[in-house]
Design an enzyme around this catalytic site. Structure first.
Site, PDB file in Angstrom:
ATOM      1  N   LYS A  49     -21.474  15.993   9.999  1.00  0.00           N
ATOM      2  CA  LYS A  49     -20.359  16.132  10.934  1.00  0.00           C
ATOM      3  C   LYS A  49     -20.023  14.828  11.650  1.00  0.00           C
ATOM      4  CE  LYS A  49     -17.146  18.449  12.944  1.00  0.00           C
ATOM      5  NZ  LYS A  49     -15.964  18.821  12.153  1.00  0.00           N
ATOM      6  N   SER A 105       0.837  -1.195   0.000  1.00  0.00           N
ATOM      7  CA  SER A 105       0.000   0.000   0.000  1.00  0.00           C
ATOM      8  C   SER A 105       0.879   1.254   0.000  1.00  0.00           C
ATOM      9  CB  SER A 105      -0.957  -0.025   1.192  1.00  0.00           C
ATOM     10  OG  SER A 105      -1.959   0.956   1.051  1.00  0.00           O
TER      11      SER A 105
END
Length: 293
Positions: free
Chosen positions: A185, A133
């Protein structure tokens, strides 16, 4: 161990260690005089290969512990700055033992390596046990990549995960009160699932990061994105498979990578290697940080 207790133990350990700092400083001074404790060469030594190490998860900073010294992406970039400024460094080997990490931190290391590459400083990546990765992302910025047969690499992709503990909370009677400034949020909150619209927004972030990942790997490997895409599906592979797919250039060891760096820089076979070393004091703090982690 909670954060306050960890901080208290760290402070107490520092107080205990203060009694031996003078002895350690003497050790550091002796090493510097003998040339064994210097991570960058003096002008009398001659041109050679510098080593920078990318170890563990790639984050902007290492542990929050007061023992953490020059860990994380910022530490790697600082080391690269030192090598860039040294007149004795003619090539760099990037030794990688990392499963990946955050997107931003990985991209900062990639960009710094690319800057050195544009200055025609030969860069060779040496993969250890794992360079997957973000670890592979960093390696792809180098001119040449060396992997062991047993190296775990690949895993080209981006992922975001969040557990949904709503059922568990309901079972044990926990009710979370959420007060927020906007409808999104609390995306990826563990106390509820995600809505289709939230999933779409998160997927856009993942897709954008993945496109940048693929573009940068293709650029570093001097290939088209279409050449990388078939194996850029998150799969991991060993060194031999990575070479077959064009993700690495050679199967070999750390020493083989150093030899390749010497060759690319047209250095003699016995050109010195300037490894990234820790002083005795730094090693002591580093071990304490690992114990407290």
């Amino acid at each position: 161990m909670d954060r306050n207790r960890k901080l208290l133990i760290s402070i107490l350990a520092l107080l205990v260690l203060s009694s031996v700092i003078a002895i350690v400083d003497i050790s550091i001074t002796m090493q510097r005089r003998s040339g064994t404790g210097i991570s960058l060469p003096g002008p009398q030594v001659g041109p050679g290969v510098g080593i920078v190490r990318v170890e563990g998860p790639i984050e902007m900073l290492g542990s929050a512990s007061p023992f953490a010294m020059m860990q994380g992406a910022e530490g790697v970039i600082t080391r690269l700055d030192e090598l860039e400024r040294s007149d004795s460094i003619r090539a760099v080997v990037v030794r990688i033992n990392s499963p990946g990490g955050s997107v931003g931190a990985t991209q900062e290391i990639y960009r710094k390596l690319w800057k050195l590459r544009k200055k025609n400083i030969p860069l060779v990546a040496s993969m250890g046990e794992i360079a997957a990765s973000g670890g592979y992302y960093v390696a792809s910025a180098c001119d040449y990549i060396v992997a062991n047969h047993g190296t775990i690499t690949g895993s080209i992709g981006v992922i975001a995960m969040s557990p949904n503990l709503r059922g568990l909370f309901e079972k044990i009677g926990i009710d979370m009160n959420v007060i927020k400034s906007g409808r999104y949020k609390d995306m990826l909150s563990v106390v509820r699932g995600i809505s289709p619209e939230e999933r779409r927004l998160i997927q856009e972030i993942i897709d954008s990061s993945y496109r940048k990942f693929l573009k940068d790997v293709a650029l570093g490997r001097s290939k088209n994105e279409s050449d990388i895409a078939p194996v850029a599906d998150g799969r991991v592979m060993g060194g031999e498979a990575a070479m077959e797919h064009g993700l690495v250039d050679m199967l070999g060891t750390f020493e083989d990578a150093i030899d390749k760096a010497r060759d690319l820089a047209k250095l003699p076979e016995d050109a010195p290697v300037y490894d990234q070393t820790r002083s005795p004091l730094e090693q002591l703090f580093y071990r304490m940080d690992a114990l407290l982690g």
